[in-house]
Design an enzyme around this catalytic site. Structure first.
Site, PDB file in Angstrom:
ATOM      1  N   GLY A   1      15.006  11.406  21.311  1.00 25.39           N
ATOM      2  CA  GLY A   1      16.387  11.577  20.856  1.00 25.39           C
ATOM      3  C   GLY A   1      16.530  13.088  20.728  1.00 25.39           C
ATOM      4  O   GLY A   1      16.140  13.782  21.603  1.00 25.39           O
TER       5      GLY A   1
ATOM      6  N   ILE B   1      16.002  15.190  18.347  1.00 26.72           N
ATOM      7  CA  ILE B   1      14.694  15.840  18.058  1.00 26.72           C
ATOM      8  C   ILE B   1      14.069  15.865  19.071  1.00 26.72           C
ATOM      9  O   ILE B   1      13.370  16.982  19.255  1.00 26.72           O
ATOM     10  CB  ILE B   1      14.262  15.391  16.753  1.00 26.72           C
ATOM     11  CG1 ILE B   1      15.209  15.436  15.582  1.00 26.72           C
ATOM     12  CG2 ILE B   1      12.728  16.263  16.416  1.00 26.72           C
ATOM     13  CD1 ILE B   1      14.870  14.894  14.297  1.00 26.72           C
TER      14      ILE B   1
ATOM     15  N   ARG C   1      12.968   4.196  24.283  1.00 29.44           N
ATOM     16  CA  ARG C   1      13.948   2.808  24.506  1.00 29.44           C
ATOM     17  C   ARG C   1      14.654   2.757  25.996  1.00 29.44           C
ATOM     18  O   ARG C   1      14.481   1.941  26.722  1.00 29.44           O
ATOM     19  CB  ARG C   1      14.638   2.209  23.346  1.00 29.44           C
ATOM     20  CG  ARG C   1      13.947   1.730  22.333  1.00 29.44           C
ATOM     21  CD  ARG C   1      14.847   1.327  21.235  1.00 29.44           C
ATOM     22  NE  ARG C   1      15.722   2.531  20.714  1.00 29.44           N
ATOM     23  CZ  ARG C   1      16.557   2.378  19.878  1.00 29.44           C
ATOM     24  NH1 ARG C   1      16.954   1.038  19.202  1.00 29.44           N
ATOM     25  NH2 ARG C   1      17.287   3.357  19.302  1.00 29.44           N
TER      26      ARG C   1
ATOM     27  N   ARG D   1       8.463   9.572  10.205  1.00 28.58           N
ATOM     28  CA  ARG D   1       8.344   8.670   8.909  1.00 28.58           C
ATOM     29  C   ARG D   1       7.146   8.481   8.705  1.00 28.58           C
ATOM     30  O   ARG D   1       6.442   7.962   9.819  1.00 28.58           O
ATOM     31  CB  ARG D   1       9.352   7.731   8.867  1.00 28.58           C
ATOM     32  CG  ARG D   1      10.713   7.772   8.549  1.00 28.58           C
ATOM     33  CD  ARG D   1      10.884   8.664   6.967  1.00 28.58           C
ATOM     34  NE  ARG D   1      12.309   8.944   6.750  1.00 28.58           N
ATOM     35  CZ  ARG D   1      13.006   9.878   7.123  1.00 28.58           C
ATOM     36  NH1 ARG D   1      12.243  10.899   7.850  1.00 28.58           N
ATOM     37  NH2 ARG D   1      14.080  10.047   6.800  1.00 28.58           N
TER      38      ARG D   1
ATOM     39  N   GLU E   1       5.076   9.524  -0.223  1.00 28.33           N
ATOM     40  CA  GLU E   1       5.262  10.868  -0.500  1.00 28.33           C
ATOM     41  C   GLU E   1       5.200  11.277  -1.928  1.00 28.33           C
ATOM     42  O   GLU E   1       6.448  10.965  -2.601  1.00 28.33           O
ATOM     43  CB  GLU E   1       6.250  11.645   0.443  1.00 28.33           C
ATOM     44  CG  GLU E   1       5.999  11.303   1.887  1.00 28.33           C
ATOM     45  CD  GLU E   1       7.159  11.903   2.856  1.00 28.33           C
ATOM     46  OE1 GLU E   1       7.139  11.929   3.894  1.00 28.33           O
ATOM     47  OE2 GLU E   1       8.147  11.995   2.222  1.00 28.33           O
TER      48      GLU E   1
ATOM     49  N   HIS F   1       6.835  17.270   3.927  1.00 25.71           N
ATOM     50  CA  HIS F   1       7.907  16.745   4.495  1.00 25.71           C
ATOM     51  C   HIS F   1       9.020  18.073   4.528  1.00 25.71           C
ATOM     52  O   HIS F   1      10.048  17.857   3.897  1.00 25.71           O
ATOM     53  CB  HIS F   1       8.415  15.710   3.988  1.00 25.71           C
ATOM     54  CG  HIS F   1       9.420  14.762   4.610  1.00 25.71           C
ATOM     55  ND1 HIS F   1       9.722  13.206   4.428  1.00 25.71           N
ATOM     56  CD2 HIS F   1      10.158  15.209   5.526  1.00 25.71           C
ATOM     57  CE1 HIS F   1      10.762  13.070   5.002  1.00 25.71           C
ATOM     58  NE2 HIS F   1      11.048  13.988   5.941  1.00 25.71           N
TER      59      HIS F   1
END
Length: 378
Positions: free
Chosen positions: A211, A213, A233, A294, A323, A342
């Protein structure tokens, strides 16, 4: 006779002049009074306009201002330019007074919690503006069932998150955290010449999720002359041509060929524990896993086992589940893993852009304009 007429004319002129001065004096007082009244009226009208303008700003609900979990204080003035800020504490105190004024909710760091109770208490709510890309903390179907739009900020976070991905790859490849501990340890007498890392340059990077990123990561990797593989995908032919990437139809192919595997996918039911024991077993024993999306995308128990048994060389994680991890978690005991708190988007610039993008989305909904970044329920 002429002298009498002259005297009379002079007196008339003098009398007229006196009356003129008196009139000027009187008019001057009236004019000054009128000007003062006009100024007071304009000031009053402007003040009233400002008050009305402030009242007319749409209400936006935020968790709190400042503190470890609140909206950054440096962003408050910008938000106040567009909204009447209402904190959860204020809302709880004056719910009946404020419930109809709140048109939007600004979710920052997953707060405030948007549940059924909150949605039912806000009859005029139109939009949830999430700061950040991931929306797994939001019940999209529930929110949409109330006729409320959901937005996120994918464009603001791509550079900073790609940067942390590259930082983690370099740090793990060159064993920077271990090296720092050695260099700073009071027990260190000399540096061993056989303490070695591996090079990133010309190595093979496999990106799972091309995507915004993932594409930014690929652009950075190109500068290191890396061989770039990706799985997505949908194939992105234009992007792959720009960075010289190779599309892998299956994750299995990518895992078997990569020296570094970087995870850049959204957390969904399909990607939950996407990388487990089987997938880790397909990787090279010299490979390094990097996760910047994630924590739940990785089976952390399987990862700890793979790291302990030499199935893969190392891991670098900016995200975990939960987290932070429990302090006795086995991943925290391993030397061949780097864990950061994070911080993929934790830059001054990124957080500001996230707030600006969220505001743009919210205002678009409130003003019935096209929404730049709308999130739809699956």
């Amino acid at each position: 006779m002429l002298r009498v007429k002259a005297i009379c004319l002079a007196r008339c002129v003098h009398l007229a002049a006196s009356w003129g001065k008196l009139a000027d004096k009187y008019l001057s007082k009236r004019t000054k009074k009128s000007r003062t009244s006009l100024l007071n009226y304009r000031t009053s009208r402007n003040n009233n306009s400002k008050i009305m303008e402030r009242k007319e700003l749409p209400g936006i609900l935020v968790s709190e201002i400042g503190g470890p979990f609140g909206v950054l204080e440096s962003h408050v003035e910008f938000l106040k330019m567009h909204f009447n800020l209402i904190t959860m504490k204020e809302f709880q105190k004056s719910k009946e007074e404020l419930r109809e004024k709140i048109k939007s909710v600004f979710v920052f760091e997953g707060r405030p919690l948007v549940d059924r109770e909150l949605l039912e208490s806000l009859p005029d709510l139109r939009v949830i503006g999430n700061s950040g890309v991931g929306v797994n903390h939001l019940d999209l179907k529930l929110i949409s069932s109330f006729g409320v739009k959901i937005t996120n900020t994918p464009h603001a976070v791509s550079d900073s998150t790609a940067d942390i991905g590259m930082a983690l790859m370099l740090a793990s490849a060159r064993r920077l955290v271990e090296g720092c501990d050695i260099a700073m340890s009071p027990q260190t007498k000399h540096f061993c010449v056989d303490w070695l890392g591996v090079e990133v340059t010309r190595a093979t990077l496999g990106i799972i999720g091309m995507g915004n990123i993932g594409y930014k990561v690929a652009k950075r990797a190109k500068a290191f002359d890396m061989n770039i593989l990706y799985h997505n995908r949908n194939r992105r032919k234009e992007e792959e041509q720009v960075v010289g990437a190779t599309y892998c139809k299956t994750i299995e192919e990518l895992l078997q060929r990569s020296d570094f595997v970087m995870l850049v996918v959204n957390l969904t039911s399909e990607t939950h524990k996407l990388i487990g024991k089987k997938e880790l077993g397909l990787m090279k024993p010299t490979a390094i896993l990097i996760n910047i999306c994630r924590g739940a995308v990785v089976d952390q128990d399987a990862l700890a086992e793979a790291l302990q048994n030499g199935i893969i060389k190392a891991a670098a994680l900016d995200v975990t589940d939960p987290e932070p991890l429990p302090r006795d978690h086995q991943l925290l005991q391993l030397k061949n893993v780097i864990i950061t708190p994070h911080i993929g988007t934790a830059t001054v610039q990124a957080l500001r852009m996230m707030t600006e993008e969220a505001v743009e989305n919210i205002l678009a909904v409130l003003n019935d304009r096209p929404i730049p970044s709308e999130v739809y329920p699956n």
